[in-house]
Design a protein around this motif. Structure first.
Motif, mmCIF file in Angstrom:
data_model
loop_
_atom_site.group_PDB
_atom_site.id
_atom_site.type_symbol
_atom_site.label_atom_id
_atom_site.label_comp_id
_atom_site.label_asym_id
_atom_site.label_seq_id
_atom_site.Cartn_x
_atom_site.Cartn_y
_atom_site.Cartn_z
ATOM 1 N N MET A 1 0.843 -1.191 0.000
ATOM 2 C CA MET A 1 0.000 0.000 0.000
ATOM 3 C C MET A 1 0.884 1.248 0.000
ATOM 4 N N ASP A 57 -3.147 4.916 -1.154
ATOM 5 C CA ASP A 57 -4.168 4.213 -0.377
ATOM 6 C C ASP A 57 -4.542 5.020 0.864
ATOM 7 N N SER A 297 -10.210 2.420 -3.364
ATOM 8 C CA SER A 297 -9.304 1.697 -4.250
ATOM 9 C C SER A 297 -10.019 0.677 -5.135
ATOM 10 N N ARG A 302 -6.427 -4.158 -0.533
ATOM 11 C CA ARG A 302 -5.692 -2.900 -0.327
ATOM 12 C C ARG A 302 -6.417 -2.021 0.694
ATOM 13 N N SER A 303 -7.734 -1.981 0.605
ATOM 14 C CA SER A 303 -8.507 -1.179 1.553
ATOM 15 C C SER A 303 -8.336 -1.688 2.976
#
Length: 423
Positions: A1, A57, A297, A302-303
């Motif tokens: 990230m 991110d 995202s 990734r979140s």
């Protein structure tokens, strides 16, 4: 990230990189890349990156930018709400949460740190004169009048008396406590109001008790040399009050003709009080808030990694390490941190010299944060342009030096705002 931060100084980048590495030790499935971005160019770079689908991110910057990004549809409001709930919503100062929230209460980001402005005053002089703490307009003016004695080299209060950012900050704090607005949430100029004229007249009255010459933040030298009863200043002054080597810059005779220099007063910190919330027709705090924003995202993994990283930054040891990068300049927005023994162990020993009750009183300014740039949960972009154009400072200067009446100065300032807003 990817984590973008406006903390671009080498020393601060080193601390942030260190925190990222610690996070990765505990989260080996996540790689964090820290990228420093200058705040003045962040909006432009962010727009380009998000347009191309490769933005950060997490972004750490001034809260107004996070709100602006949210209005572009780039921020993960639900993710921010989850982090706030995980950290503990009640731990945050209410004013800090309000500054990053939309009218419906949905957070654009997570408040992280900031500084508050207030009136720092000679508590010992106040006690001797039987004066109340200067947290209202009436108490402020009475103290300035009572303690002003220029014949003996003593002045009542320091406010800005030239066209600069310091004067604008002082005026804004007073204006917020009087309910003054520059714009309505939908962008209509409402600055030319009786409340604004009243605030400007009050500001001009306080200026009568300020040290001579066009004054700016440097006038703090009078306070450190025992010649000033009160000064408007941010919490950036905390290390000057607590550490003699930091205060040395204000103890010379090189900045003002009527100051010859003075030794460091080891009792000044103990003899200094501070009020961060001023009351005119309402109570208002003033300061700058930084926040962390989670971007949308479209990638659940990734979140989730971004939320874990932000949650880690609020872990007590990580959070305090971040705050200690700038003692006083980075103050906690979590109420309980001011009670944490770890918080008082900064390398310079600044916070060790402040009692917990005292710190909590200073930080209370976060509970009533007000700003021209944020009204009813909406960002007012025109207000930033007003500040950049120096309209407030010009209004103050023209009034203080008798070029126009307060009423005329306010009218002219409002017309300049309308020109900026295209009205």
């Amino acid at each position: 990230m990817i984590f973008w931060t406006t903390e671009v100084g080498k020393d601060r980048q080193a601390v942030i990189e260190y925190l990222a590495k610690v996070f990765m030790v505990f989260n080996p499935d996540v790689e964090v890349r820290v990228v420093g971005v200058e705040e003045n160019s962040l909006a432009e770079i962010m727009a380009a990156a998000m347009g191309q689908g490769h933005g950060p991110d997490v972004v750490g910057c001034a809260s107004n930018l996070v709100v602006a990004f949210c209005n572009q549809g780039w921020m993960d409001n639900n993710g921010a709400a989850r982090v706030i709930d995980e950290v503990g919503r009640k731990r945050f100062y209410a004013g800090a949460l309000n500054r990053v929230s939309l009218p419906n209460g949905s957070p654009c980001g997570i408040p992280f740190n900031g500084w508050v402005q207030g009136v720092w005053y000679r508590k010992d002089w106040f006690d001797k004169a039987g004066l109340a703490r200067p947290d209202t307009w009436g108490a402020l003016l009475k103290a300035a009048k009572t303690l002003h004695d220029p014949a003996h080299g003593r002045y009542g209060i320091l406010i800005g008396t030239r066209n600069d950012v310091y004067a604008e900050q002082v005026f804004t704090h007073l204006a917020m406590s009087a309910g003054v607005r520059e714009f309505t949430p939908d962008g209509k100029v409402v600055f030319d109001s009786p409340e604004t004229v009243k605030t400007l007249k009050f500001y001009a009255e306080l200026a009568r008790y300020t040290p001579p010459g066009p004054q700016w933040w440097r006038g703090r030298d009078y306070y450190f040399q025992g010649k000033l009863a009160m000064m408007f200043y941010s919490t950036f002054i905390m290390d000057d009050l607590a550490v003699s080597s930091v205060a040395a810059d204000s103890l010379t005779g090189s900045n003002f003709e009527d100051l010859t220099g003075a030794p460091y007063d080891f009792r000044l910190l103990e003899n200094t009080g501070m009020v961060s919330g001023l009351t005119g027709t309402r109570t208002a705090g003033y300061g700058v808030l930084h926040a962390l924003g989670l971007t949308r995202s479209g990638d659940p993994d990734r979140s989730e990694a971004a939320r874990r990283f932000v949650r880690f930054l609020f872990r007590e040891d990580a959070y305090v390490t971040w705050l200690h990068m700038a003692p006083g300049g980075m103050m906690p927005v979590l109420k309980d941190i001011a009670s944490s023994p770890v918080f008082y162990r900064d390398a310079q020993g600044v916070f060790q010299k402040y009692r917990r009750k005292r710190l909590r009183s200073i930080l209370a300014g976060f509970d009533s944060l007000k700003s021209f740039e944020f009204e009813d949960g909406r960002l007012i972009p025109e207000a930033a342009r007003v500040s950049a154009d120096g309209i407030i400072g010009r209004m103050l200067e023209e009034t203080l030096y008798g070029r126009v009446t307060p009423e005329q100065a306010v009218h002219e300032a409002a017309e300049r705002m309308r020109a900026i807003a295209g009205q």
